[in-house]
Design a protein around this motif. Structure first.
Motif, PDB file in Angstrom:
ATOM      1  N   LYS A  27      -4.107  -0.433  -6.669  1.00 50.92           N
ATOM      2  CA  LYS A  27      -5.310   0.274  -7.101  1.00 50.92           C
ATOM      3  C   LYS A  27      -5.585   1.474  -6.198  1.00 50.92           C
ATOM      4  N   LEU A  28      -6.046   2.568  -6.797  1.00 54.91           N
ATOM      5  CA  LEU A  28      -6.455   3.738  -6.031  1.00 54.91           C
ATOM      6  C   LEU A  28      -7.725   3.406  -5.247  1.00 54.91           C
ATOM      7  N   VAL A  29      -7.653   3.571  -3.925  1.00 56.19           N
ATOM      8  CA  VAL A  29      -8.824   3.244  -3.099  1.00 56.19           C
ATOM      9  C   VAL A  29      -9.453   4.485  -2.471  1.00 56.19           C
ATOM     10  N   SER A  30      -8.685   5.561  -2.339  1.00 57.23           N
ATOM     11  CA  SER A  30      -9.265   6.802  -1.823  1.00 57.23           C
ATOM     12  C   SER A  30      -8.320   7.958  -2.129  1.00 57.23           C
ATOM     13  N   GLU A  31      -8.878   9.145  -2.212  1.00 55.14           N
ATOM     14  CA  GLU A  31      -8.065  10.343  -2.353  1.00 55.14           C
ATOM     15  C   GLU A  31      -8.740  11.487  -1.633  1.00 55.14           C
ATOM     16  N   THR A  32      -7.924  12.418  -1.148  1.00 55.60           N
ATOM     17  CA  THR A  32      -8.451  13.585  -0.452  1.00 55.60           C
ATOM     18  C   THR A  32      -7.812  14.830  -1.042  1.00 55.60           C
ATOM     19  N   ALA A  83       0.860  -1.186   0.000  1.00 55.95           N
ATOM     20  CA  ALA A  83       0.000   0.000   0.000  1.00 55.95           C
ATOM     21  C   ALA A  83       0.891   1.228   0.000  1.00 55.95           C
ATOM     22  N   VAL A  84       0.409   2.302  -0.632  1.00 52.99           N
ATOM     23  CA  VAL A  84       1.184   3.541  -0.749  1.00 52.99           C
ATOM     24  C   VAL A  84       0.256   4.731  -0.558  1.00 52.99           C
ATOM     25  N   LEU A  85       0.621   5.642   0.338  1.00 54.89           N
ATOM     26  CA  LEU A  85      -0.050   6.933   0.453  1.00 54.89           C
ATOM     27  C   LEU A  85       0.854   7.974  -0.192  1.00 54.89           C
ATOM     28  N   VAL A  86       0.463   8.474  -1.353  1.00 51.85           N
ATOM     29  CA  VAL A  86       1.252   9.479  -2.065  1.00 51.85           C
ATOM     30  C   VAL A  86       0.808  10.860  -1.589  1.00 51.85           C
ATOM     31  N   LYS A  87       1.754  11.629  -1.028  1.00 52.96           N
ATOM     32  CA  LYS A  87       1.450  12.952  -0.478  1.00 52.96           C
ATOM     33  C   LYS A  87       1.795  14.014  -1.524  1.00 52.96           C
ATOM     34  N   GLY A  88       0.832  14.890  -1.823  1.00 50.54           N
ATOM     35  CA  GLY A  88       0.998  15.808  -2.938  1.00 50.54           C
ATOM     36  C   GLY A  88       1.408  17.220  -2.591  1.00 50.54           C
ATOM     37  N   GLY A  89       1.945  17.422  -1.398  1.00 55.42           N
ATOM     38  CA  GLY A  89       2.278  18.783  -0.978  1.00 55.42           C
ATOM     39  C   GLY A  89       3.323  19.477  -1.816  1.00 55.42           C
ATOM     40  N   HIS A  90       4.173  18.717  -2.515  1.00 52.79           N
ATOM     41  CA  HIS A  90       5.237  19.318  -3.327  1.00 52.79           C
ATOM     42  C   HIS A  90       4.802  19.569  -4.772  1.00 52.79           C
ATOM     43  N   GLU A  91       3.582  19.202  -5.113  1.00 51.51           N
ATOM     44  CA  GLU A  91       3.118  19.394  -6.480  1.00 51.51           C
ATOM     45  C   GLU A  91       2.613  20.832  -6.694  1.00 51.51           C
ATOM     46  N   ASP A  92       2.572  21.246  -7.950  1.00 53.51           N
ATOM     47  CA  ASP A  92       2.194  22.612  -8.299  1.00 53.51           C
ATOM     48  C   ASP A  92       0.674  22.743  -8.382  1.00 53.51           C
ATOM     49  N   THR A  93       0.050  22.631  -7.223  1.00 52.65           N
ATOM     50  CA  THR A  93      -1.402  22.838  -7.117  1.00 52.65           C
ATOM     51  C   THR A  93      -1.593  23.935  -6.074  1.00 52.65           C
ATOM     52  N   PRO A  94      -1.676  25.189  -6.508  1.00 50.67           N
ATOM     53  CA  PRO A  94      -1.628  26.313  -5.560  1.00 50.67           C
ATOM     54  C   PRO A  94      -2.790  26.382  -4.583  1.00 50.67           C
ATOM     55  N   ASP A  95      -3.931  25.798  -4.937  1.00 49.99           N
ATOM     56  CA  ASP A  95      -5.117  25.943  -4.084  1.00 49.99           C
ATOM     57  C   ASP A  95      -5.394  24.745  -3.193  1.00 49.99           C
ATOM     58  N   TYR A  96      -4.800  23.593  -3.501  1.00 49.55           N
ATOM     59  CA  TYR A  96      -5.129  22.395  -2.741  1.00 49.55           C
ATOM     60  C   TYR A  96      -3.937  21.432  -2.732  1.00 49.55           C
ATOM     61  N   ILE A  97      -3.993  20.470  -1.820  1.00 49.37           N
ATOM     62  CA  ILE A  97      -3.042  19.361  -1.767  1.00 49.37           C
ATOM     63  C   ILE A  97      -3.831  18.073  -1.934  1.00 49.37           C
ATOM     64  N   ARG A  98      -3.394  17.232  -2.856  1.00 52.15           N
ATOM     65  CA  ARG A  98      -4.060  15.960  -3.097  1.00 52.15           C
ATOM     66  C   ARG A  98      -3.211  14.825  -2.553  1.00 52.15           C
ATOM     67  N   ASN A  99      -3.777  14.038  -1.671  1.00 55.46           N
ATOM     68  CA  ASN A  99      -3.164  12.797  -1.208  1.00 55.46           C
ATOM     69  C   ASN A  99      -3.952  11.632  -1.782  1.00 55.46           C
ATOM     70  N   ALA A 100      -3.259  10.563  -2.149  1.00 61.21           N
ATOM     71  CA  ALA A 100      -3.925   9.417  -2.765  1.00 61.21           C
ATOM     72  C   ALA A 100      -3.431   8.130  -2.126  1.00 61.21           C
ATOM     73  N   LEU A 101      -4.364   7.294  -1.694  1.00 60.88           N
ATOM     74  CA  LEU A 101      -4.037   6.008  -1.084  1.00 60.88           C
ATOM     75  C   LEU A 101      -4.270   4.895  -2.101  1.00 60.88           C
ATOM     76  N   TYR A 102      -3.241   4.091  -2.321  1.00 56.03           N
ATOM     77  CA  TYR A 102      -3.305   2.945  -3.221  1.00 56.03           C
ATOM     78  C   TYR A 102      -3.089   1.674  -2.409  1.00 56.03           C
ATOM     79  N   MET A 103      -3.860   0.652  -2.692  1.00 55.04           N
ATOM     80  CA  MET A 103      -3.695  -0.651  -2.052  1.00 55.04           C
ATOM     81  C   MET A 103      -3.709  -1.716  -3.134  1.00 55.04           C
ATOM     82  N   ASN A 104      -2.723  -2.589  -3.073  1.00 56.04           N
ATOM     83  CA  ASN A 104      -2.597  -3.661  -4.076  1.00 56.04           C
ATOM     84  C   ASN A 104      -2.626  -3.109  -5.498  1.00 56.04           C
TER      85      ASN A 104
END
Length: 255
Positions: free
Chosen positions: A188-193, A165-186
């Motif tokens: 597959k993407l299972v959730s994102e915030t 499983a991997v939680l990819v943290k998006g704080g370093h990406e060029d998205t000025p208004d939001y941060i996207r985190n994405a949880l993958y298991m096996n």
């Protein structure tokens, strides 16, 4: 006694990141933090100046001293500093397959200071990937670990390397208004915030998130619950963060 998370992490004299962040975050999650110190760093809340790593023998001695003494449910690692320490942790985990394991693959401090030779550490980290319950890389670490620039392809590469499983943290990406985190298991993407991007830079946010997750896993949460609780808690403590230096990195107010 509360369930225990055993953290392999370094000392940050500023108290913003490293083992102090682990202790505070895990305590706030409801669990107890035990520490095997991997390194003494020379840093403040804004910059890393250097570090001296613990020997692998001393590192394992610290960890083994608490194994029979505390109800360890989960292991969390942050800064490891040397390939010897990474190998020592891998040895410890293979001896204790019953422990959950949160791998925060710390390569560079948020302030940009070196926490070890990145190329050498990346090669060693690969051996830890199959042992982890979940990895929590930011996108800089994700690209460094895989050598792949595209986020989706890099995440897929981690699963090819043995990730569960991997939680990819998006704080370093060029998205000025939001941060996207994405949880993958096996694979597959299972959730994102998506949470609003707060102004400024934060010292110890990654340590805090991974450690709170570990604390919740030790409490019995499933992975999706642990991630949700950790993200909600972290956003709250970042909103209340303190600024030691004008225009400098902020320290999360974890209490």
């Amino acid at each position: 006694m509360r369930p225990t998370v055993l953290c392999f992490s370094g000392l940050d004299p500023s108290g913003g990141a490293g083992l102090q962040a682990d202790i505070e975050a895990i305590g706030q999650s409801g669990s107890h933090a035990a520490i095997a110190c991997t390194a003494l760093t020379i840093q403040n809340s804004q910059q890393v100046f250097g570090f001296e790593a613990t020997s692998k023998e001393l590192l394992l001695a610290q960890a083994n001293a608490v194994v029979d003494d505390l109800p360890i449910k989960c292991v969390k690692s942050g800064m490891l500093g040397t390939t010897d320490n990474i190998a020592a942790l891998a040895e410890f985990l293979r001896e204790h397959p019953e422990y959950l394991y949160v791998l925060d693959p710390v390569l560079v401090a948020n302030s940009g200071g070196s926490l070890g030779n990145q190329e050498t550490l990346v090669k060693a980290f690969i051996k830890l990937i199959p042992l982890a319950t979940v990895l929590t890389p930011n996108t800089v670490e994700l690209r460094a670990l895989t050598g792949v620039q595209d986020i989706d392809q890099a995440t897929a590469k981690l699963f090819e390397m043995g990730a569960k499983a991997v939680l990819v943290k998006g704080g370093h990406e060029d998205t000025p208004d939001y941060i996207r985190n994405a949880l993958y298991m096996n694979g597959k993407l299972v959730s994102e915030t998506r949470c609003p991007r707060l102004k400024g830079e934060y010292h110890g946010s990654g340590c805090s998130l991974a450690s709170f997750m570990a604390g919740r896993l030790a409490q019995g949460d499933d992975l999706k619950q642990a991630v949700n609780h950790a993200e909600t808690w972290l956003f709250g403590v970042l909103k209340k963060a303190e600024t030691p230096v004008p225009n400098g990195q902020k320290i999360p107010k974890r209490f």
